[in-house]
Design a protein around this motif. Structure first.
Motif, PDB file in Angstrom:
ATOM      1  N   GLY A 122      10.163   4.567  -1.323  1.00 15.74           N
ATOM      2  CA  GLY A 122      10.877   4.468  -0.053  1.00 15.74           C
ATOM      3  C   GLY A 122      10.097   3.668   0.969  1.00 15.74           C
ATOM      4  O   GLY A 122      10.666   2.840   1.696  1.00 15.74           O
ATOM      5  N   ALA A 123       8.791   3.876   1.035  1.00 11.31           N
ATOM      6  CA  ALA A 123       7.966   3.136   1.994  1.00 11.31           C
ATOM      7  C   ALA A 123       7.900   1.655   1.645  1.00 11.31           C
ATOM      8  O   ALA A 123       7.915   0.792   2.535  1.00 11.31           O
ATOM      9  N   LEU A 124       7.835   1.328   0.363  1.00 14.30           N
ATOM     10  CA  LEU A 124       7.845  -0.079  -0.041  1.00 14.30           C
ATOM     11  C   LEU A 124       9.132  -0.760   0.415  1.00 14.30           C
ATOM     12  O   LEU A 124       9.114  -1.888   0.928  1.00 14.30           O
ATOM     13  N   LEU A 125      10.255  -0.086   0.223  1.00  7.01           N
ATOM     14  CA  LEU A 125      11.546  -0.658   0.631  1.00  7.01           C
ATOM     15  C   LEU A 125      11.653  -0.772   2.151  1.00  7.01           C
ATOM     16  O   LEU A 125      12.278  -1.703   2.674  1.00  7.01           O
ATOM     17  N   ASP A 126      11.046   0.165   2.872  1.00  3.61           N
ATOM     18  CA  ASP A 126      11.079   0.122   4.332  1.00  3.61           C
ATOM     19  C   ASP A 126      10.238  -1.028   4.886  1.00  3.61           C
ATOM     20  O   ASP A 126      10.630  -1.692   5.850  1.00  3.61           O
ATOM     21  N   ARG A 127       9.093  -1.281   4.266  1.00  5.53           N
ATOM     22  CA  ARG A 127       8.102  -2.148   4.897  1.00  5.53           C
ATOM     23  C   ARG A 127       7.984  -3.546   4.292  1.00  5.53           C
ATOM     24  O   ARG A 127       7.400  -4.428   4.922  1.00  5.53           O
ATOM     25  N   ASP A 136      -0.638  -0.996   4.180  1.00 10.01           N
ATOM     26  CA  ASP A 136      -1.313  -1.759   5.232  1.00 10.01           C
ATOM     27  C   ASP A 136      -2.272  -2.781   4.641  1.00 10.01           C
ATOM     28  O   ASP A 136      -2.486  -3.854   5.217  1.00 10.01           O
ATOM     29  N   GLY A 137      -2.853  -2.443   3.487  1.00 12.24           N
ATOM     30  CA  GLY A 137      -3.853  -3.314   2.882  1.00 12.24           C
ATOM     31  C   GLY A 137      -3.300  -4.609   2.326  1.00 12.24           C
ATOM     32  O   GLY A 137      -4.050  -5.574   2.145  1.00 12.24           O
ATOM     33  N   PHE A 138      -1.980  -4.668   2.034  1.00 11.48           N
ATOM     34  CA  PHE A 138      -1.434  -5.911   1.460  1.00 11.48           C
ATOM     35  C   PHE A 138      -0.158  -6.384   2.148  1.00 11.48           C
ATOM     36  O   PHE A 138       0.393  -7.424   1.787  1.00 11.48           O
ATOM     37  N   ALA A 139       0.326  -5.668   3.146  1.00 10.03           N
ATOM     38  CA  ALA A 139       1.608  -6.003   3.777  1.00 10.03           C
ATOM     39  C   ALA A 139       1.606  -7.408   4.382  1.00 10.03           C
ATOM     40  O   ALA A 139       2.646  -8.067   4.436  1.00 10.03           O
ATOM     41  N   GLY A 140       0.463  -7.876   4.835  1.00 12.55           N
ATOM     42  CA  GLY A 140       0.402  -9.187   5.460  1.00 12.55           C
ATOM     43  C   GLY A 140       0.161 -10.329   4.501  1.00 12.55           C
ATOM     44  O   GLY A 140       0.105 -11.498   4.922  1.00 12.55           O
ATOM     45  N   GLU A 141       0.015 -10.031   3.216  1.00  7.45           N
ATOM     46  CA  GLU A 141      -0.335 -11.064   2.247  1.00  7.45           C
ATOM     47  C   GLU A 141       0.873 -11.705   1.562  1.00  7.45           C
ATOM     48  O   GLU A 141       0.746 -12.747   0.914  1.00  7.45           O
ATOM     49  N   GLY A 142       2.037 -11.067   1.640  1.00  6.54           N
ATOM     50  CA  GLY A 142       3.223 -11.636   1.025  1.00  6.54           C
ATOM     51  C   GLY A 142       3.334 -11.407  -0.469  1.00  6.54           C
ATOM     52  O   GLY A 142       4.331 -11.786  -1.090  1.00  6.54           O
ATOM     53  N   MET A 198     -10.031  -1.176   9.464  1.00  6.70           N
ATOM     54  CA  MET A 198      -9.737  -1.005   8.027  1.00  6.70           C
ATOM     55  C   MET A 198      -9.925   0.465   7.658  1.00  6.70           C
ATOM     56  O   MET A 198     -10.942   1.073   7.976  1.00  6.70           O
ATOM     57  N   THR A 199      -8.923   1.044   6.992  1.00  7.49           N
ATOM     58  CA  THR A 199      -9.000   2.452   6.612  1.00  7.49           C
ATOM     59  C   THR A 199      -9.783   2.623   5.322  1.00  7.49           C
ATOM     60  O   THR A 199     -10.044   1.666   4.603  1.00  7.49           O
ATOM     61  N   GLU A 200     -10.121   3.889   5.038  1.00 12.91           N
ATOM     62  CA  GLU A 200     -10.896   4.173   3.826  1.00 12.91           C
ATOM     63  C   GLU A 200     -10.170   3.739   2.560  1.00 12.91           C
ATOM     64  O   GLU A 200     -10.778   3.211   1.633  1.00 12.91           O
ATOM     65  N   THR A 201      -8.864   3.950   2.515  1.00 15.46           N
ATOM     66  CA  THR A 201      -8.127   3.612   1.297  1.00 15.46           C
ATOM     67  C   THR A 201      -8.118   2.111   1.049  1.00 15.46           C
ATOM     68  O   THR A 201      -8.015   1.666  -0.090  1.00 15.46           O
ATOM     69  N   GLN A 202      -8.234   1.310   2.103  1.00 16.23           N
ATOM     70  CA  GLN A 202      -8.207  -0.138   1.937  1.00 16.23           C
ATOM     71  C   GLN A 202      -9.489  -0.685   1.331  1.00 16.23           C
ATOM     72  O   GLN A 202      -9.512  -1.831   0.882  1.00 16.23           O
ATOM     73  N   VAL A 203     -10.563   0.093   1.344  1.00 14.40           N
ATOM     74  CA  VAL A 203     -11.813  -0.399   0.771  1.00 14.40           C
ATOM     75  C   VAL A 203     -12.077   0.207  -0.613  1.00 14.40           C
ATOM     76  O   VAL A 203     -13.173   0.116  -1.128  1.00 14.40           O
ATOM     77  N   LEU A 204     -11.065   0.820  -1.222  1.00 14.00           N
ATOM     78  CA  LEU A 204     -11.215   1.301  -2.587  1.00 14.00           C
ATOM     79  C   LEU A 204     -11.524   0.136  -3.524  1.00 14.00           C
ATOM     80  O   LEU A 204     -10.990  -0.965  -3.364  1.00 14.00           O
ATOM     81  N   ASP A 205     -12.377   0.377  -4.490  1.00 13.02           N
ATOM     82  CA  ASP A 205     -12.785  -0.648  -5.448  1.00 13.02           C
ATOM     83  C   ASP A 205     -11.628  -0.915  -6.409  1.00 13.02           C
ATOM     84  O   ASP A 205     -11.358  -0.128  -7.313  1.00 13.02           O
ATOM     85  N   ARG A 206     -10.941  -2.042  -6.240  1.00  9.29           N
ATOM     86  CA  ARG A 206      -9.764  -2.328  -7.057  1.00  9.29           C
ATOM     87  C   ARG A 206     -10.122  -2.493  -8.527  1.00  9.29           C
ATOM     88  O   ARG A 206      -9.365  -2.073  -9.408  1.00  9.29           O
ATOM     89  N   GLU A 207     -11.255  -3.118  -8.814  1.00  4.16           N
ATOM     90  CA  GLU A 207     -11.636  -3.308 -10.211  1.00  4.16           C
ATOM     91  C   GLU A 207     -11.947  -1.975 -10.874  1.00  4.16           C
ATOM     92  O   GLU A 207     -11.661  -1.771 -12.056  1.00  4.16           O
ATOM     93  N   ARG A 208     -12.519  -1.060 -10.125  1.00  7.73           N
ATOM     94  CA  ARG A 208     -12.798   0.263 -10.681  1.00  7.73           C
ATOM     95  C   ARG A 208     -11.499   1.015 -10.941  1.00  7.73           C
ATOM     96  O   ARG A 208     -11.350   1.694 -11.958  1.00  7.73           O
ATOM     97  N   ILE A 209     -10.547   0.895 -10.020  1.00  5.11           N
ATOM     98  CA  ILE A 209      -9.239   1.511 -10.237  1.00  5.11           C
ATOM     99  C   ILE A 209      -8.602   0.931 -11.495  1.00  5.11           C
ATOM    100  O   ILE A 209      -8.005   1.644 -12.300  1.00  5.11           O
TER     101      ILE A 209
END
Length: 414
Positions: free
Chosen positions: A378-383, A153-159, A1-12
């Motif tokens: 562009g990355a969203l459309l690619d992935r 990467d943090g949500f690509a597998g969740e659909g 898991m990368t650093e960006t994936q553990v960002l506090d979503r509620e804080r954001i």
């Protein structure tokens, strides 16, 4: 898991949801569509007495650049021609009522944003080379691409995902703090402290000291090594206070606008699935889609100027000492310049708008913002195959007065 994936979503969410108390002072709770009111105001006259939010019908106090200034007369301009005249005459329509003291650090207003004349030209010239179009690849390679793909990467597998907070909001703040050499773990601390500038200074102090000892390939190093030529021709390196003021401005502008504009652009496309499919198949259409979104709904639809002498603007007399509020949102939909201006149409002939302002203070980071938006979408459309709005969730809405953006952007894919 990368650093960006553990960002506090509620804080954001707290920091970047326009409806939160953190953003309420700029009119984040305004949910109506202001454009019909701005159209009526523009049609009834290019310049009106009063502030943009009062004239629009916003019931409350909204603070922004040039506000509140309760002891000054206020006027607002709504036509493209009026804004063009104001931006072309920065000596009369100044960005600040007084010169900036560069020996102290007191916030964004004590920065290049408020400078005028030779002072502004000299300071802007120091950092301009890092923000020209040719430098966009430097930003993309060093910070934007890695951030974008790590977030996906943090949500690509969740659909499914919520793209306003989990994606759009995180990209710019991580890009600009990455450019400062600030670790991901401190990025949200720095953003949250925007109203407490000395806390940001303390975070930057060790970075500036380290770069003075050993410069690296980042923005703080650019500032540390920059030489400023004074009015008498002598040159000097920037002081720590000058570097901190630059950094505060770049953090405020870099993390506070692009996320909203990316969300506006992405929502406009998701609401038009056939257009999104065309862009997925032909990426040359992404640039005009971004430029049209900038014109159609700029995230900061108003900036202000201070009138330095008695002057007439489009038939209205403005007294010395008054504040003129430039309604970019209204000017960008002026039918005198664009046909069918209220329509979002990426096929229209491309003409420069005021989405990034104009004149000497035109947005320094506009090319970086474009790079972030284009790389991100562009990355969203690619992935994410078959990317679409979640039909079972509440659709995104455009909100905000002086900072416009969208609510949640719930999507499904796969």
């Amino acid at each position: 898991m990368t650093e960006t994936q553990v960002l506090d979503r509620e804080r954001i969410r707290t920091l970047f949801d326009l409806r939160s108390s953190y953003n309420a002072r700029a009119g984040g709770d305004f949910t109506a569509d202001p454009y019909p009111a701005w159209r009526r105001l523009r049609e009834s006259g290019p310049v009106h007495e009063g502030t943009v939010h009062e004239l629009t019908g916003y019931p409350g106090t909204a603070l922004f650049q040039g506000l509140p200034e309760p002891d000054r007369p206020h006027y607002s301009a709504f036509s493209h021609a009026a804004l063009d005249q104001a931006y072309r005459n920065p000596e009369v329509f100044a960005s600040s009522p007084e010169a900036v003291d560069t020996t102290t650090v007191s916030g964004v207003t004590n920065s290049m944003l408020s400078m005028g004349g030779d002072q502004h030209r000299r300071y802007r010239a120091l950092v301009q080379p890092s923000f020209v179009p040719a430098k966009a690849r430097w930003w993309i390679t060093n910070w934007i691409e890695e951030t974008v793909h790590s977030l996906i990467d943090g949500f690509a597998g969740e659909g499914r995902a919520e793209l306003n907070v989990d994606f759009c909001a995180a990209i710019p703040v991580l890009t600009i703090t990455g450019g400062f050499g600030i670790p991901v773990g401190q990025a949200l601390d720095m953003r949250e402290a925007l109203n407490r500038p000395m806390e940001i200074v303390e975070m930057l102090r060790p970075v500036v000291a380290a770069r003075r000892e050993a410069p690296q390939d980042d923005l703080i190093s650019v500032l540390v090594e920059a030489e400023l030529k004074d009015e008498d021709g002598t040159t000097h390196r920037l002081s720590d206070a000058e570097i901190y003021s630059f950094a505060l401005l770049l953090l405020f502008a870099g993390s506070g606008t692009t996320w909203k504009q990316m969300g506006i652009t992405l929502t406009a496309l998701l609401q038009r699935p056939e257009l999104l499919a065309q862009i997925k198949d032909d990426r040359s259409k992404l640039r005009p889609a971004i430029e049209e979104a900038l014109r159609w709904m700029p995230t900061d639809p108003m900036f202000s100027r201070f009138v330095t002498r008695d002057v007439e603007l489009e038939g209205t007399r403005l007294p010395e000492g008054s504040v003129l509020h430039l309604c970019l949102g209204a000017a960008n939909r002026d039918p005198a310049r664009w046909d069918r201006p209220d329509e979002y149409d990426i096929t229209r002939p491309m003409r420069a708008s005021f989405a990034f302002g104009g004149g000497p203070h035109i947005c320094l980071g506009m090319h970086v913002a474009r790079a972030e938006i284009s790389t991100g979408i562009g990355a969203l459309l690619d992935r994410l195959p078959n990317l679409r709005l979640d039909p079972d969730a509440e659709p995104p809405r455009y909100i905000g007065m002086y900072e416009r953006g969208v609510t949640e952007i719930p999507v499904v894919f796969g």
